[in-house]
Design an enzyme around this catalytic site. Structure first.
Site, PDB file in Angstrom:
ATOM      1  N   ALA A   1       0.833  -1.214   0.000  1.00 43.64           N
ATOM      2  CA  ALA A   1       0.000   0.000   0.000  1.00 43.64           C
ATOM      3  C   ALA A   1       0.868   1.266   0.000  1.00 43.64           C
ATOM      4  O   ALA A   1       1.934   1.273   0.622  1.00 43.64           O
ATOM      5  CB  ALA A   1      -0.914  -0.011   1.227  1.00 43.64           C
TER       6      ALA A   1
ATOM      7  N   LYS B   1      15.585  -0.406   4.966  1.00 41.03           N
ATOM      8  CA  LYS B   1      15.648   0.909   5.627  1.00 41.03           C
ATOM      9  C   LYS B   1      16.836   0.852   6.587  1.00 41.03           C
ATOM     10  O   LYS B   1      16.906  -0.044   7.443  1.00 41.03           O
ATOM     11  CB  LYS B   1      14.362   1.200   6.411  1.00 41.03           C
ATOM     12  CG  LYS B   1      13.068   0.762   5.716  1.00 41.03           C
ATOM     13  CD  LYS B   1      12.701   1.625   4.531  1.00 41.03           C
ATOM     14  CE  LYS B   1      11.562   0.983   3.738  1.00 41.03           C
ATOM     15  NZ  LYS B   1      11.280   1.580   2.445  1.00 41.03           N
TER      16      LYS B   1
END
Ligand SMILES: C[S@@+](CC[C@H](N)C(=O)[O-])C[C@H]1O[C@@H](n2cnc3c(N)ncnc32)[C@H](O)[C@@H]1O
Length: 360
Positions: A225, A309
């Site tokens: 998403a 990340k």
């Protein structure tokens, strides 16, 4: 040319310097890297050596340290020292003398600046100067498109200082600043889609894309998403399972090729093996590394693009830890594979990985 000039994202000079030095040492080239925080560049200089001149050492660096293996480097150039004090009425003259000294014909010219906000105003000068210097190279008999192994680069650091350099075509980025030019449609659901598109053109050549990322293939997108990555894969004709507990943007579902599964990405298992896994979940890098290694080891996918990340500190160490973790897991499972990481232009505090099963 007695140094290697490497370009990177501003703020990652330390990581770039550490890996360049380590890679050079691994191929028997002792040297040291000079880098200053925020300059978006680092210079590798060879240590004095009885057997190799500095010029020979930097040529060996360019031949033996692939740009594709330097995670934090966007560009790799063989460079002269910065030429400062350029006369504004004739910048070309002194710079041309340096290129004449290189004695190499060139296939093209890039006039650029490091990717630093404070240097953006110089881009107008770069654009204006490029055709002037191209003509100067032509008059000097150095302009030989299609017949040379190198491209000329001029990296401007101020209106009166530039670093002349050569890129070896076989081991450099074809894009100015090493920044891929992407063409994306306007209705894409997320900015993050640029990361996936850049990863695809960075890790896969045109033939590989045609063969391995094509219509009718199946993909799973973990952490999908609002849906930009799924949408891009669907645009290439893949059937995509988009896994995320959050809602997808209606634009991502428009193609009819994307199916949304509300599930945790760490628990989801595909009912049948798929061709591709892509993963952009915001999670600890080690957890993502374990997960992608498992997908390949179990045969749930053949190829994978994923984002890690990075933590605030020890970012290069973290990338290497994840690399070792994936290699170890797949070696234990007896899965021959290739793994590469790159900090892409669209990656901020992160790097993108490409992992692929390679059958002997
Ligand atoms: C950076 S966004 C992904 C953006 C997406 N690549 C795109 O192009 O639209 C990260 C997504 O990961 C999802 N996420 C984080 N942890 C997850 C998990 N354990 N399982 C599934 N999705 C997760 C979040 O809900 C968020 O939507």
């Amino acid at each position: 040319m007695e140094r290697v000039l490497l370009l990177c994202r501003a703020g990652f000079e330390g990581e770039l310097a550490a890996e360049a030095q380590a890679r050079a040492a691994a191929v028997g080239l002792p040297g040291f890297c000079r880098a200053r925080a925020g300059e978006a560049r680092a210079e590798w200089c060879p240590s004095p050596d009885a057997e190799l001149t500095a010029g020979q050492a930097v040529e060996r660096f360019a031949r033996e340290v692939p740009l594709g293996e330097l995670v934090f480097a966007r560009q790799l150039l063989l460079a002269a020292p910065v030429r400062s004090g350029l006369p504004p009425e004739d910048r070309a003259g002194p710079l041309l003398e340096i290129f004449a000294g290189f004695g190499r014909p060139v296939d093209g010219l890039v006039v650029e600046t490091p990717d630093v906000d404070g240097l953006k105003p110089l881009q107008a000068l770069c654009r204006k100067f490029a055709p002037i210097f191209e003509r100067a190279l032509g008059r000097a008999g150095l302009w030989c498109p299609g017949q040379a192994e190198h491209r000329a680069h001029l990296v401007f650091l101020s209106t009166v200082a530039a670093q002349p350099a050569l890129a070896w075509l076989a081991n450099s980025s074809p894009w100015p600043g090493g920044i891929a030019r992407l063409r994306l449609p306007g209705d894409i659901a997320s900015r993050s889609a640029r990361k996936l598109e850049e990863a695809v053109v960075t890790f896969l050549g045109p033939e590989e894309r045609a063969a391995r990322l094509r219509e009718g293939m199946r993909a799973v997108d973990l952490g999908a998403a609002p849906g930009g990555w799924s949408q891009l894969l669907a645009r290439r004709g893949l059937l995509v399972t988009a896994v995320d507990n959050g809602p997808l943007d209606p634009a991502a579902l428009k193609s009819g090729l994307v199916e949304h599964q509300r599930e945790d990405g760490f628990r989801y298992r595909p009912p049948n093996p798929v061709d591709w896994l892509v993963c952009d979940m915001v999670e600890q890098p080690g957890r993502v590394a374990h997960l992608v290694a498992r997908w390949l080891a179990e045969g749930w996918c053949r190829e994978c693009i994923f984002n890690l990340k990075l933590p605030m500190k020890r970012r290069q160490v973290e990338v290497e830890r994840c690399r070792a973790l994936i290699d170890h897991a797949l070696d234990e499972a007896g899965v021959p594979h290739r793994l590469a990481f790159k900090q892409l232009y669209h990656d901020r505090e992160e790097v993108t990985g490409h992992l692929r099963r390679v059958d002997p």
